[in-house]
Design a protein around this motif. Structure first.
Motif, PDB file in Angstrom:
ATOM      1  N   LEU A 275      47.773  44.111  40.999  1.00  0.00           N
ATOM      2  CA  LEU A 275      46.770  44.772  41.842  1.00  0.00           C
ATOM      3  C   LEU A 275      45.534  45.154  41.039  1.00  0.00           C
ATOM      4  O   LEU A 275      44.405  45.057  41.527  1.00  0.00           O
ATOM      5  CB  LEU A 275      47.375  46.021  42.489  1.00  0.00           C
ATOM      6  CG  LEU A 275      48.194  45.779  43.759  1.00  0.00           C
ATOM      7  CD1 LEU A 275      49.027  46.999  44.103  1.00  0.00           C
ATOM      8  CD2 LEU A 275      47.289  45.430  44.927  1.00  0.00           C
ATOM      9  N   ALA A 276      45.732  45.587  39.785  1.00  0.00           N
ATOM     10  CA  ALA A 276      44.598  46.010  38.962  1.00  0.00           C
ATOM     11  C   ALA A 276      43.777  44.816  38.490  1.00  0.00           C
ATOM     12  O   ALA A 276      42.560  44.898  38.357  1.00  0.00           O
ATOM     13  CB  ALA A 276      45.103  46.802  37.753  1.00  0.00           C
ATOM     14  N   SER A 277      44.436  43.679  38.264  1.00  0.00           N
ATOM     15  CA  SER A 277      43.773  42.534  37.646  1.00  0.00           C
ATOM     16  C   SER A 277      42.862  41.767  38.602  1.00  0.00           C
ATOM     17  O   SER A 277      41.734  41.440  38.266  1.00  0.00           O
ATOM     18  CB  SER A 277      44.837  41.580  37.100  1.00  0.00           C
ATOM     19  OG  SER A 277      44.299  40.315  36.905  1.00  0.00           O
ATOM     20  N   ARG A 278      43.358  41.439  39.778  1.00  0.00           N
ATOM     21  CA  ARG A 278      42.641  40.606  40.761  1.00  0.00           C
ATOM     22  C   ARG A 278      42.489  39.164  40.321  1.00  0.00           C
ATOM     23  O   ARG A 278      41.812  38.375  40.988  1.00  0.00           O
ATOM     24  CB  ARG A 278      41.242  41.173  41.077  1.00  0.00           C
ATOM     25  CG  ARG A 278      41.216  42.625  41.474  1.00  0.00           C
ATOM     26  CD  ARG A 278      41.731  42.827  42.860  1.00  0.00           C
ATOM     27  NE  ARG A 278      42.049  44.234  43.107  1.00  0.00           N
ATOM     28  CZ  ARG A 278      42.459  44.713  44.273  1.00  0.00           C
ATOM     29  NH1 ARG A 278      42.607  43.901  45.295  1.00  0.00           N
ATOM     30  NH2 ARG A 278      42.744  45.987  44.423  1.00  0.00           N
ATOM     31  N   ASP A 279      43.075  38.783  39.166  1.00  0.00           N
ATOM     32  CA  ASP A 279      43.025  37.383  38.725  1.00  0.00           C
ATOM     33  C   ASP A 279      44.337  36.665  38.998  1.00  0.00           C
ATOM     34  O   ASP A 279      44.487  35.502  38.634  1.00  0.00           O
ATOM     35  CB  ASP A 279      42.741  37.303  37.216  1.00  0.00           C
ATOM     36  CG  ASP A 279      41.283  37.583  36.898  1.00  0.00           C
ATOM     37  OD1 ASP A 279      40.446  37.347  37.787  1.00  0.00           O
ATOM     38  OD2 ASP A 279      40.995  38.034  35.781  1.00  0.00           O
ATOM     39  N   VAL A 280      45.309  37.372  39.598  1.00  0.00           N
ATOM     40  CA  VAL A 280      46.655  36.810  39.767  1.00  0.00           C
ATOM     41  C   VAL A 280      46.776  36.153  41.138  1.00  0.00           C
ATOM     42  O   VAL A 280      46.370  36.719  42.150  1.00  0.00           O
ATOM     43  CB  VAL A 280      47.725  37.918  39.601  1.00  0.00           C
ATOM     44  CG1 VAL A 280      49.121  37.364  39.807  1.00  0.00           C
ATOM     45  CG2 VAL A 280      47.611  38.572  38.225  1.00  0.00           C
ATOM     46  N   SER A 441      48.469  40.882  50.336  1.00  0.00           N
ATOM     47  CA  SER A 441      47.145  40.600  50.917  1.00  0.00           C
ATOM     48  C   SER A 441      46.105  40.398  49.814  1.00  0.00           C
ATOM     49  O   SER A 441      45.130  39.677  49.993  1.00  0.00           O
ATOM     50  CB  SER A 441      46.721  41.726  51.863  1.00  0.00           C
ATOM     51  OG  SER A 441      46.602  42.936  51.170  1.00  0.00           O
ATOM     52  N   SER A 442      46.325  41.042  48.640  1.00  0.00           N
ATOM     53  CA  SER A 442      45.385  40.896  47.524  1.00  0.00           C
ATOM     54  C   SER A 442      45.489  39.515  46.883  1.00  0.00           C
ATOM     55  O   SER A 442      44.478  38.869  46.579  1.00  0.00           O
ATOM     56  CB  SER A 442      45.659  41.978  46.472  1.00  0.00           C
ATOM     57  OG  SER A 442      45.011  41.683  45.262  1.00  0.00           O
ATOM     58  N   THR A 443      46.719  39.034  46.683  1.00  0.00           N
ATOM     59  CA  THR A 443      46.904  37.727  46.039  1.00  0.00           C
ATOM     60  C   THR A 443      46.875  36.589  47.048  1.00  0.00           C
ATOM     61  O   THR A 443      46.733  35.429  46.678  1.00  0.00           O
ATOM     62  CB  THR A 443      48.268  37.660  45.308  1.00  0.00           C
ATOM     63  OG1 THR A 443      49.321  37.872  46.265  1.00  0.00           O
ATOM     64  CG2 THR A 443      48.364  38.705  44.213  1.00  0.00           C
ATOM     65  N   ASN A 444      47.060  36.929  48.327  1.00  0.00           N
ATOM     66  CA  ASN A 444      47.152  35.937  49.400  1.00  0.00           C
ATOM     67  C   ASN A 444      48.307  34.963  49.174  1.00  0.00           C
ATOM     68  O   ASN A 444      48.206  33.774  49.433  1.00  0.00           O
ATOM     69  CB  ASN A 444      45.823  35.177  49.542  1.00  0.00           C
ATOM     70  CG  ASN A 444      45.736  34.462  50.887  1.00  0.00           C
ATOM     71  OD1 ASN A 444      46.389  34.875  51.859  1.00  0.00           O
ATOM     72  ND2 ASN A 444      44.963  33.400  50.958  1.00  0.00           N
ATOM     73  N   GLN A 445      49.408  35.505  48.633  1.00  0.00           N
ATOM     74  CA  GLN A 445      50.596  34.689  48.408  1.00  0.00           C
ATOM     75  C   GLN A 445      51.578  34.877  49.563  1.00  0.00           C
ATOM     76  O   GLN A 445      51.554  35.918  50.228  1.00  0.00           O
ATOM     77  CB  GLN A 445      51.282  35.099  47.094  1.00  0.00           C
ATOM     78  CG  GLN A 445      51.981  36.470  47.167  1.00  0.00           C
ATOM     79  CD  GLN A 445      52.559  36.914  45.844  1.00  0.00           C
ATOM     80  OE1 GLN A 445      51.824  37.206  44.904  1.00  0.00           O
ATOM     81  NE2 GLN A 445      53.886  36.985  45.763  1.00  0.00           N
ATOM     82  N   PRO A 446      52.445  33.890  49.819  1.00  0.00           N
ATOM     83  CA  PRO A 446      53.499  34.110  50.814  1.00  0.00           C
ATOM     84  C   PRO A 446      54.564  35.044  50.244  1.00  0.00           C
ATOM     85  O   PRO A 446      54.596  35.296  49.036  1.00  0.00           O
ATOM     86  CB  PRO A 446      54.076  32.704  51.038  1.00  0.00           C
ATOM     87  CG  PRO A 446      53.742  31.943  49.807  1.00  0.00           C
ATOM     88  CD  PRO A 446      52.485  32.533  49.241  1.00  0.00           C
ATOM     89  N   SER A 447      55.445  35.558  51.094  1.00  0.00           N
ATOM     90  CA  SER A 447      56.495  36.456  50.609  1.00  0.00           C
ATOM     91  C   SER A 447      57.670  35.685  50.025  1.00  0.00           C
ATOM     92  O   SER A 447      58.507  36.258  49.336  1.00  0.00           O
ATOM     93  CB  SER A 447      56.981  37.360  51.736  1.00  0.00           C
ATOM     94  OG  SER A 447      57.692  36.604  52.686  1.00  0.00           O
ATOM     95  N   PHE A 448      57.751  34.384  50.273  1.00  0.00           N
ATOM     96  CA  PHE A 448      58.832  33.510  49.808  1.00  0.00           C
ATOM     97  C   PHE A 448      60.201  33.884  50.361  1.00  0.00           C
ATOM     98  O   PHE A 448      61.220  33.400  49.885  1.00  0.00           O
ATOM     99  CB  PHE A 448      58.933  33.469  48.275  1.00  0.00           C
ATOM    100  CG  PHE A 448      57.694  32.972  47.614  1.00  0.00           C
ATOM    101  CD1 PHE A 448      57.239  31.676  47.814  1.00  0.00           C
ATOM    102  CD2 PHE A 448      56.954  33.808  46.790  1.00  0.00           C
ATOM    103  CE1 PHE A 448      56.087  31.219  47.201  1.00  0.00           C
ATOM    104  CE2 PHE A 448      55.800  33.366  46.177  1.00  0.00           C
ATOM    105  CZ  PHE A 448      55.367  32.069  46.390  1.00  0.00           C
TER     106      PHE A 448
END
Length: 477
Positions: A275-280, A441-448
Protein backbone atom coordinates in the motif's frame (compact mmCIF):
# COMPACT_ATOMS: atom_id res chain seq x y z
CA UNK A 1 -17.78 -2.39 40.66
CA UNK A 2 -19.29 -5.84 40.99
CA UNK A 3 -17.88 -9.31 41.40
CA UNK A 4 -14.22 -10.31 41.03
CA UNK A 5 -13.07 -13.66 39.63
CA UNK A 6 -9.88 -14.34 41.61
CA UNK A 7 -8.43 -16.90 39.16
CA UNK A 8 -8.46 -14.70 36.07
CA UNK A 9 -8.76 -11.34 37.84
CA UNK A 10 -11.95 -10.47 35.97
CA UNK A 11 -13.87 -7.52 37.41
CA UNK A 12 -17.49 -7.09 36.34
CA UNK A 13 -19.24 -3.73 36.59
CA UNK A 14 -22.48 -2.11 35.51
CA UNK A 15 -23.80 -2.00 31.93
CA UNK A 16 -21.73 -4.98 30.79
CA UNK A 17 -18.38 -3.50 31.92
CA UNK A 18 -15.65 -6.15 32.16
CA UNK A 19 -12.08 -5.45 33.33
CA UNK A 20 -9.50 -8.12 32.46
CA UNK A 21 -7.02 -7.15 35.16
CA UNK A 22 -3.37 -8.15 35.58
CA UNK A 23 -1.89 -9.78 38.71
CA UNK A 24 -0.38 -7.73 41.53
CA UNK A 25 2.25 -8.65 44.10
CA UNK A 26 -0.31 -8.15 46.87
CA UNK A 27 -2.41 -10.99 45.39
CA UNK A 28 -0.04 -13.43 47.04
CA UNK A 29 2.12 -11.32 49.40
CA UNK A 30 -0.25 -9.45 51.73
CA UNK A 31 0.68 -6.32 53.71
CA UNK A 32 3.49 -5.15 51.42
CA UNK A 33 4.78 -1.69 52.37
CA UNK A 34 4.29 1.15 49.87
CA UNK A 35 6.42 4.21 49.21
CA UNK A 36 5.66 7.61 47.68
CA UNK A 37 6.52 7.65 43.97
CA UNK A 38 9.96 9.34 43.49
CA UNK A 39 8.51 11.17 40.48
CA UNK A 40 6.79 13.52 42.94
CA UNK A 41 10.13 15.19 43.52
CA UNK A 42 11.51 14.72 40.01
CA UNK A 43 12.12 18.17 38.45
CA UNK A 44 11.31 16.85 34.97
CA UNK A 45 7.72 16.18 36.02
CA UNK A 46 7.14 19.15 38.32
CA UNK A 47 5.24 21.05 35.60
CA UNK A 48 3.08 18.09 34.51
CA UNK A 49 -0.51 18.18 35.73
CA UNK A 50 -2.18 14.87 36.54
CA UNK A 51 1.00 12.96 35.86
CA UNK A 52 -0.13 10.01 37.95
CA UNK A 53 -2.66 7.60 36.49
CA UNK A 54 -5.85 7.21 38.50
CA UNK A 55 -6.01 3.82 40.16
CA UNK A 56 -9.36 3.09 38.45
CA UNK A 57 -8.36 4.19 34.91
CA UNK A 58 -9.06 1.52 32.29
CA UNK A 59 -8.87 1.41 28.49
CA UNK A 60 -11.71 0.06 26.33
CA UNK A 61 -10.64 -2.72 23.98
CA UNK A 62 -13.31 -1.70 21.45
CA UNK A 63 -13.97 1.93 20.62
CA UNK A 64 -16.52 1.50 17.84
CA UNK A 65 -19.83 0.88 19.59
CA UNK A 66 -23.57 1.23 19.04
CA UNK A 67 -25.84 3.24 21.30
CA UNK A 68 -27.11 0.06 22.97
CA UNK A 69 -23.77 -1.78 23.14
CA UNK A 70 -22.59 -3.08 26.52
CA UNK A 71 -19.52 -1.26 27.80
CA UNK A 72 -17.42 -4.31 26.96
CA UNK A 73 -13.93 -5.48 27.80
CA UNK A 74 -11.44 -3.07 29.36
CA UNK A 75 -7.76 -3.30 30.31
CA UNK A 76 -5.86 -1.51 33.08
CA UNK A 77 -4.29 1.72 31.88
CA UNK A 78 -0.49 1.90 32.00
CA UNK A 79 1.40 4.73 33.67
CA UNK A 80 2.97 5.88 36.94
CA UNK A 81 1.04 5.42 40.21
CA UNK A 82 1.04 7.67 43.30
CA UNK A 83 2.45 4.82 45.39
CA UNK A 84 5.11 2.27 44.47
CA UNK A 85 5.86 -1.11 45.99
CA UNK A 86 9.65 -0.95 45.65
CA UNK A 87 12.07 1.35 47.40
CA UNK A 88 14.46 2.67 44.74
CA UNK A 89 17.54 1.39 46.60
CA UNK A 90 16.18 -2.17 46.83
CA UNK A 91 15.37 -2.56 43.11
CA UNK A 92 17.59 -5.04 41.31
CA UNK A 93 16.26 -5.31 37.74
CA UNK A 94 17.22 -7.51 34.82
CA UNK A 95 16.45 -7.37 31.08
CA UNK A 96 16.41 -10.30 28.64
CA UNK A 97 15.77 -10.41 24.88
CA UNK A 98 14.59 -13.62 23.20
CA UNK A 99 13.64 -14.84 19.71
CA UNK A 100 14.47 -13.29 16.34
CA UNK A 101 15.92 -9.84 15.80
CA UNK A 102 13.69 -6.82 15.32
CA UNK A 103 14.36 -3.08 14.88
CA UNK A 104 13.95 -1.29 18.22
CA UNK A 105 15.26 -3.94 20.63
CA UNK A 106 18.18 -1.76 21.71
CA UNK A 107 15.90 1.28 22.11
CA UNK A 108 13.68 -0.66 24.53
CA UNK A 109 16.75 -1.82 26.50
CA UNK A 110 18.10 1.74 26.62
CA UNK A 111 14.84 3.26 27.81
CA UNK A 112 14.28 0.67 30.55
CA UNK A 113 17.77 1.37 31.93
CA UNK A 114 17.51 5.17 31.60
CA UNK A 115 13.90 5.28 32.84
CA UNK A 116 14.69 3.26 35.96
CA UNK A 117 17.73 5.44 36.63
CA UNK A 118 16.42 8.92 35.83
CA UNK A 119 12.81 8.52 36.99
CA UNK A 120 13.15 6.13 39.91
CA UNK A 121 16.78 6.41 41.02
CA UNK A 122 17.46 2.71 40.37
CA UNK A 123 21.15 1.91 39.78
CA UNK A 124 21.23 -1.90 39.68
CA UNK A 125 20.20 -3.24 36.27
CA UNK A 126 21.58 -6.45 34.75
CA UNK A 127 21.44 -7.57 31.14
CA UNK A 128 21.01 -11.31 30.64
CA UNK A 129 23.32 -12.46 27.84
CA UNK A 130 21.85 -14.75 25.16
CA UNK A 131 18.12 -15.13 25.85
CA UNK A 132 16.42 -17.25 28.53
CA UNK A 133 19.28 -19.75 28.81
CA UNK A 134 21.58 -16.85 29.72
CA UNK A 135 20.03 -16.80 33.21
CA UNK A 136 21.97 -19.94 34.09
CA UNK A 137 24.39 -20.53 31.22
CA UNK A 138 26.16 -17.22 30.60
CA UNK A 139 27.55 -14.16 32.33
CA UNK A 140 25.45 -11.08 32.90
CA UNK A 141 26.17 -7.56 31.68
CA UNK A 142 25.95 -4.56 34.01
CA UNK A 143 23.76 -1.91 32.38
CA UNK A 144 24.03 1.80 33.21
CA UNK A 145 22.81 4.89 31.32
CA UNK A 146 26.41 5.41 30.16
CA UNK A 147 26.73 1.84 28.80
CA UNK A 148 23.46 2.06 26.85
CA UNK A 149 23.76 5.68 25.74
CA UNK A 150 24.22 5.08 22.00
CA UNK A 151 22.84 1.57 21.54
CA UNK A 152 19.58 2.72 19.90
CA UNK A 153 21.64 3.71 16.85
CA UNK A 154 22.59 0.06 16.29
CA UNK A 155 20.51 -2.83 14.99
CA UNK A 156 20.10 -6.15 16.77
CA UNK A 157 20.36 -6.46 20.55
CA UNK A 158 23.46 -5.74 22.65
CA UNK A 159 22.37 -8.54 25.00
CA UNK A 160 22.28 -11.25 22.35
CA UNK A 161 19.32 -13.54 21.87
CA UNK A 162 18.42 -17.19 21.38
CA UNK A 163 15.43 -19.32 20.53
CA UNK A 164 14.10 -22.41 22.13
CA UNK A 165 13.55 -24.25 25.35
CA UNK A 166 14.71 -23.26 28.77
CA UNK A 167 14.58 -24.62 32.30
CA UNK A 168 12.04 -22.53 34.23
CA UNK A 169 13.12 -23.64 37.70
CA UNK A 170 16.78 -22.88 36.87
CA UNK A 171 15.79 -19.40 35.67
CA UNK A 172 13.83 -18.69 38.86
CA UNK A 173 16.70 -20.14 40.95
CA UNK A 174 19.02 -17.67 39.20
CA UNK A 175 16.59 -14.79 39.80
CA UNK A 176 16.41 -15.76 43.50
CA UNK A 177 20.18 -16.27 43.90
CA UNK A 178 21.02 -12.91 42.32
CA UNK A 179 18.41 -11.06 44.36
CA UNK A 180 16.62 -9.83 41.23
CA UNK A 181 13.16 -8.38 41.92
CA UNK A 182 12.12 -6.93 38.54
CA UNK A 183 12.35 -8.97 35.32
CA UNK A 184 11.80 -7.28 31.94
CA UNK A 185 11.28 -9.80 29.13
CA UNK A 186 11.33 -8.64 25.49
CA UNK A 187 10.12 -11.19 22.94
CA UNK A 188 7.32 -12.62 20.79
CA UNK A 189 4.41 -14.89 21.68
CA UNK A 190 6.65 -17.88 22.50
CA UNK A 191 8.73 -15.66 24.77
CA UNK A 192 5.61 -14.26 26.47
CA UNK A 193 4.36 -17.83 27.08
CA UNK A 194 7.73 -18.51 28.73
CA UNK A 195 7.35 -15.30 30.78
CA UNK A 196 3.93 -16.49 31.98
CA UNK A 197 5.45 -19.77 33.20
CA UNK A 198 8.29 -17.89 34.94
CA UNK A 199 5.71 -15.63 36.65
CA UNK A 200 3.71 -18.68 37.83
CA UNK A 201 6.84 -20.25 39.36
CA UNK A 202 7.80 -16.96 41.06
CA UNK A 203 4.27 -16.71 42.47
CA UNK A 204 4.37 -20.34 43.63
CA UNK A 205 7.55 -19.58 45.56
CA UNK A 206 6.00 -16.42 47.02
CA UNK A 207 8.80 -14.13 45.78
CA UNK A 208 8.49 -10.36 45.62
CA UNK A 209 9.47 -10.20 41.94
CA UNK A 210 7.62 -8.29 39.22
CA UNK A 211 7.61 -9.90 35.76
CA UNK A 212 6.88 -7.48 32.90
CA UNK A 213 6.73 -8.46 29.23
CA UNK A 214 7.30 -6.23 26.22
CA UNK A 215 5.80 -7.86 23.09
CA UNK A 216 8.11 -8.09 20.09
CA UNK A 217 7.28 -9.35 16.62
CA UNK A 218 8.30 -7.76 13.38
CA UNK A 219 5.34 -9.53 11.68
CA UNK A 220 2.80 -7.53 13.75
CA UNK A 221 0.95 -10.76 14.60
CA UNK A 222 0.42 -10.17 18.35
CA UNK A 223 -3.29 -9.70 19.16
CA UNK A 224 -4.98 -6.98 21.32
CA UNK A 225 -2.26 -4.32 20.82
CA UNK A 226 -2.53 -1.78 17.98
CA UNK A 227 0.81 -2.76 16.43
CA UNK A 228 4.17 -4.17 17.46
CA UNK A 229 7.43 -2.22 17.60
CA UNK A 230 9.73 -2.53 14.59
CA UNK A 231 6.78 -2.89 12.23
CA UNK A 232 6.92 0.70 10.92
CA UNK A 233 10.67 0.37 10.36
CA UNK A 234 10.22 -2.95 8.53
CA UNK A 235 7.58 -1.49 6.21
CA UNK A 236 9.78 1.53 5.51
CA UNK A 237 12.88 -0.59 4.79
CA UNK A 238 10.82 -2.93 2.58
CA UNK A 239 10.21 0.05 0.30
CA UNK A 240 13.87 -0.01 -0.73
CA UNK A 241 13.64 -3.63 -1.85
CA UNK A 242 10.38 -2.96 -3.72
CA UNK A 243 11.88 0.10 -5.38
CA UNK A 244 14.92 -1.95 -6.49
CA UNK A 245 12.60 -4.62 -7.93
CA UNK A 246 10.63 -1.91 -9.76
CA UNK A 247 13.81 -0.37 -11.24
CA UNK A 248 14.99 -3.82 -12.41
CA UNK A 249 11.58 -4.70 -13.86
CA UNK A 250 11.14 -1.43 -15.77
CA UNK A 251 14.67 -1.55 -17.20
CA UNK A 252 14.11 -4.63 -19.36
CA UNK A 253 11.43 -5.92 -21.71
CA UNK A 254 8.89 -8.04 -19.81
CA UNK A 255 10.78 -7.49 -16.56
CA UNK A 256 9.42 -9.15 -13.40
CA UNK A 257 10.63 -8.24 -9.89
CA UNK A 258 9.77 -10.64 -7.06
CA UNK A 259 10.28 -9.45 -3.46
CA UNK A 260 9.88 -11.81 -0.50
CA UNK A 261 9.01 -10.08 2.77
CA UNK A 262 8.60 -11.39 6.31
CA UNK A 263 5.28 -12.79 7.49
CA UNK A 264 5.19 -16.42 8.55
CA UNK A 265 1.47 -16.54 9.29
CA UNK A 266 0.40 -12.88 8.94
CA UNK A 267 0.83 -10.72 5.86
CA UNK A 268 0.84 -7.28 7.49
CA UNK A 269 4.33 -6.23 6.34
CA UNK A 270 3.59 -7.30 2.75
CA UNK A 271 0.17 -5.58 2.80
CA UNK A 272 1.36 -2.26 4.28
CA UNK A 273 4.57 -2.19 2.19
CA UNK A 274 2.46 -2.74 -0.94
CA UNK A 275 0.00 0.00 0.00
CA UNK A 276 2.84 2.41 0.81
CA UNK A 277 4.84 1.64 -2.34
CA UNK A 278 2.27 1.94 -5.17
CA UNK A 279 4.78 0.16 -7.45
CA UNK A 280 3.45 -3.33 -6.68
CA UNK A 281 1.22 -5.17 -9.14
CA UNK A 282 0.46 -8.21 -6.98
CA UNK A 283 0.68 -8.93 -3.24
CA UNK A 284 0.43 -12.51 -1.93
CA UNK A 285 -0.06 -13.22 1.80
CA UNK A 286 -0.60 -16.35 3.93
CA UNK A 287 -4.22 -15.45 4.75
CA UNK A 288 -5.32 -15.28 1.11
CA UNK A 289 -4.93 -18.55 -0.83
CA UNK A 290 -3.87 -18.38 -4.47
CA UNK A 291 -3.31 -20.84 -7.29
CA UNK A 292 -0.97 -20.77 -10.28
CA UNK A 293 -2.40 -22.65 -13.23
CA UNK A 294 -5.60 -22.21 -15.18
CA UNK A 295 -8.15 -19.48 -15.64
CA UNK A 296 -7.93 -16.77 -12.99
CA UNK A 297 -4.62 -18.13 -11.69
CA UNK A 298 -1.48 -16.16 -10.90
CA UNK A 299 0.37 -17.14 -14.10
CA UNK A 300 -2.50 -15.88 -16.27
CA UNK A 301 -2.48 -12.58 -14.35
CA UNK A 302 1.31 -12.20 -14.78
CA UNK A 303 0.91 -12.66 -18.54
CA UNK A 304 -1.97 -10.17 -18.68
CA UNK A 305 -0.10 -7.51 -16.67
CA UNK A 306 3.08 -7.90 -18.75
CA UNK A 307 1.08 -7.45 -21.97
CA UNK A 308 -0.53 -4.30 -20.51
CA UNK A 309 2.50 -2.67 -18.87
CA UNK A 310 5.60 -4.51 -20.05
CA UNK A 311 6.79 -5.02 -16.48
CA UNK A 312 5.53 -6.29 -13.14
CA UNK A 313 6.43 -6.33 -9.40
CA UNK A 314 5.21 -9.13 -7.11
CA UNK A 315 5.46 -8.97 -3.30
CA UNK A 316 5.07 -12.28 -1.47
CA UNK A 317 5.06 -12.91 2.29
CA UNK A 318 7.29 -15.81 3.38
CA UNK A 319 4.33 -17.86 4.64
CA UNK A 320 2.20 -17.47 1.50
CA UNK A 321 1.60 -20.42 -0.81
CA UNK A 322 3.24 -22.99 1.48
CA UNK A 323 0.39 -25.40 0.73
CA UNK A 324 1.43 -25.37 -2.96
CA UNK A 325 5.03 -26.38 -2.37
CA UNK A 326 5.39 -30.06 -3.20
CA UNK A 327 7.98 -31.26 -0.69
CA UNK A 328 6.36 -29.95 2.48
CA UNK A 329 8.75 -29.99 5.40
CA UNK A 330 7.59 -30.95 8.85
CA UNK A 331 10.75 -29.71 10.55
CA UNK A 332 10.59 -27.09 13.30
CA UNK A 333 13.08 -24.52 14.53
CA UNK A 334 14.17 -24.22 18.17
CA UNK A 335 11.13 -22.06 18.98
CA UNK A 336 8.73 -24.68 17.65
CA UNK A 337 7.90 -22.72 14.48
CA UNK A 338 7.40 -24.78 11.33
CA UNK A 339 10.38 -24.47 8.99
CA UNK A 340 9.14 -22.74 5.86
CA UNK A 341 10.49 -23.29 2.38
CA UNK A 342 11.64 -20.35 0.27
CA UNK A 343 8.38 -19.53 -1.48
CA UNK A 344 9.96 -16.55 -3.28
CA UNK A 345 12.55 -18.74 -4.99
CA UNK A 346 9.91 -21.38 -5.76
CA UNK A 347 7.45 -18.93 -7.32
CA UNK A 348 10.26 -17.30 -9.34
CA UNK A 349 11.17 -20.71 -10.83
CA UNK A 350 7.53 -21.52 -11.56
CA UNK A 351 6.97 -18.22 -13.41
CA UNK A 352 10.18 -18.64 -15.45
CA UNK A 353 9.39 -22.29 -16.28
CA UNK A 354 5.84 -21.41 -17.35
CA UNK A 355 6.95 -18.75 -19.83
CA UNK A 356 9.82 -20.90 -21.11
CA UNK A 357 7.33 -23.74 -21.81
CA UNK A 358 4.72 -21.50 -23.38
CA UNK A 359 7.37 -19.85 -25.53
CA UNK A 360 4.99 -16.90 -25.82
CA UNK A 361 7.27 -14.20 -24.48
CA UNK A 362 10.78 -13.87 -23.09
CA UNK A 363 10.86 -12.42 -19.61
CA UNK A 364 13.64 -11.29 -17.28
CA UNK A 365 12.96 -12.09 -13.62
CA UNK A 366 14.88 -10.71 -10.63
CA UNK A 367 14.29 -12.15 -7.14
CA UNK A 368 15.07 -10.04 -4.05
CA UNK A 369 15.02 -11.37 -0.45
CA UNK A 370 15.76 -8.50 1.98
CA UNK A 371 14.63 -10.42 5.12
CA UNK A 372 17.77 -10.15 7.23
CA UNK A 373 18.58 -6.64 6.02
CA UNK A 374 15.17 -5.49 7.27
CA UNK A 375 15.50 -7.26 10.63
CA UNK A 376 18.99 -5.96 11.34
CA UNK A 377 18.55 -2.20 10.93
CA UNK A 378 18.05 0.31 13.79
CA UNK A 379 14.49 1.52 14.35
CA UNK A 380 13.17 4.65 12.64
CA UNK A 381 11.88 7.78 14.39
CA UNK A 382 8.29 6.61 15.00
CA UNK A 383 9.43 3.22 16.33
CA UNK A 384 11.99 4.92 18.59
CA UNK A 385 9.24 7.02 20.17
CA UNK A 386 7.00 3.95 20.48
CA UNK A 387 9.79 1.86 22.09
CA UNK A 388 10.34 4.62 24.64
CA UNK A 389 6.66 4.56 25.64
CA UNK A 390 6.63 0.75 25.86
CA UNK A 391 9.72 0.69 28.09
CA UNK A 392 8.43 3.43 30.40
CA UNK A 393 4.97 1.84 30.64
CA UNK A 394 6.58 -1.48 31.63
CA UNK A 395 8.77 -0.02 34.36
CA UNK A 396 5.93 2.11 35.78
CA UNK A 397 3.88 -1.08 36.07
CA UNK A 398 6.65 -3.06 37.74
CA UNK A 399 7.37 -0.25 40.23
CA UNK A 400 3.62 -0.09 41.04
CA UNK A 401 3.70 -3.78 41.98
CA UNK A 402 1.95 -5.22 38.91
CA UNK A 403 3.34 -8.51 37.63
CA UNK A 404 2.51 -11.19 35.09
CA UNK A 405 1.61 -8.61 32.44
CA UNK A 406 2.64 -7.46 29.01
CA UNK A 407 2.34 -3.88 27.82
CA UNK A 408 1.17 -2.24 24.62
CA UNK A 409 -1.11 0.39 23.09
CA UNK A 410 -4.81 -0.49 22.85
CA UNK A 411 -6.69 2.07 20.78
CA UNK A 412 -3.83 4.51 21.28
CA UNK A 413 -3.62 4.19 25.10
CA UNK A 414 -0.91 2.08 26.70
CA UNK A 415 -2.35 -0.71 28.81
CA UNK A 416 -1.34 -3.65 31.00
CA UNK A 417 -2.53 -6.88 29.38
CA UNK A 418 -2.61 -10.36 30.97
CA UNK A 419 -0.07 -12.71 29.36
CA UNK A 420 -2.73 -15.16 28.19
CA UNK A 421 -4.47 -12.49 26.07
CA UNK A 422 -1.39 -11.93 23.87
CA UNK A 423 -0.52 -15.62 23.50
CA UNK A 424 -3.97 -17.16 22.92
CA UNK A 425 -4.05 -16.48 19.16
CA UNK A 426 -2.22 -14.68 16.36
CA UNK A 427 -3.29 -11.43 14.77
CA UNK A 428 -3.98 -11.97 11.07
CA UNK A 429 -5.02 -9.92 8.06
CA UNK A 430 -8.79 -10.35 7.66
CA UNK A 431 -9.30 -10.77 3.93
CA UNK A 432 -13.01 -9.93 4.20
CA UNK A 433 -12.03 -6.60 5.74
CA UNK A 434 -11.82 -3.14 4.16
CA UNK A 435 -8.02 -2.88 4.51
CA UNK A 436 -7.47 -5.87 2.20
CA UNK A 437 -10.09 -4.49 -0.19
CA UNK A 438 -8.09 -1.23 -0.30
CA UNK A 439 -5.00 -3.20 -1.28
CA UNK A 440 -6.82 -5.10 -4.05
CA UNK A 441 -8.17 -1.85 -5.45
CA UNK A 442 -4.71 -0.23 -5.20
CA UNK A 443 -2.87 -2.99 -7.08
CA UNK A 444 -5.87 -3.88 -9.27
CA UNK A 445 -5.07 -7.55 -8.76
CA UNK A 446 -7.65 -10.36 -8.58
CA UNK A 447 -8.21 -12.08 -5.23
CA UNK A 448 -7.17 -15.47 -6.72
CA UNK A 449 -9.78 -17.14 -4.54
CA UNK A 450 -11.59 -20.19 -5.85
CA UNK A 451 -15.41 -19.99 -5.52
CA UNK A 452 -15.09 -22.53 -2.65
CA UNK A 453 -12.62 -20.23 -0.84
CA UNK A 454 -14.96 -17.26 -1.33
CA UNK A 455 -17.84 -19.16 0.24
CA UNK A 456 -15.69 -20.14 3.21
CA UNK A 457 -14.50 -16.55 3.66
CA UNK A 458 -18.09 -15.31 3.57
CA UNK A 459 -19.08 -17.83 6.23
CA UNK A 460 -16.37 -16.42 8.50
CA UNK A 461 -17.32 -12.84 7.67
CA UNK A 462 -19.14 -11.00 10.43
CA UNK A 463 -22.58 -9.48 9.90
CA UNK A 464 -22.22 -5.83 8.91
CA UNK A 465 -23.18 -4.50 12.35
CA UNK A 466 -21.18 -6.93 14.47
CA UNK A 467 -18.26 -5.36 16.33
CA UNK A 468 -15.05 -7.32 15.88
CA UNK A 469 -12.65 -7.76 18.77
CA UNK A 470 -8.89 -7.76 18.55
CA UNK A 471 -8.55 -6.55 14.95
CA UNK A 472 -7.34 -3.10 15.92
CA UNK A 473 -4.82 -2.63 13.15
CA UNK A 474 -6.73 -4.30 10.34
CA UNK A 475 -9.07 -1.46 9.61
CA UNK A 476 -8.28 2.12 10.54
CA UNK A 477 -11.40 3.70 9.08
Amino acid sequence: MGSVDSQMKIVNGEAGYVLEDVPHLTDYIPDLPTYPNPLRSNPAYSVVKQYFVNVDDTVAQKIVVHKDSPRGTHLRRAGPRQKVYFNSDEVHACIVTCGGLCPGLNTVIREIVCGLSYMYGVNKVLGIDGGYRGFYAKNTVTLTPKVVNDIHKRGGTILGTSRGGHDTSKIVDSIQDRGINQVYIIGGDGTQKGAAVIYEEIRRRGLKVSVAGIPKTIDNDIPVIDKSFGFDTAVEEAQRAINAAHVEATSTENGVGVVKLMGRFSGFIAMYATLASRDVDCCLIPESPFYLEGKGGLLEFVEKRLKENGHMVIVIAEGAGQDLLSECLNEQDASGNKMLQDVGLWISHRIKDHFARQNKMVLTLKYIDPTYMIRAIPSNASDNVYCTLLAQSALHGAMAGYTGFTVGPVNGRHSYIPFNRVTEKQNKVVITDRMWARLLSSTNQPSFLNPKDCNEAKKEEAPPTQLLEGDNCNDTS
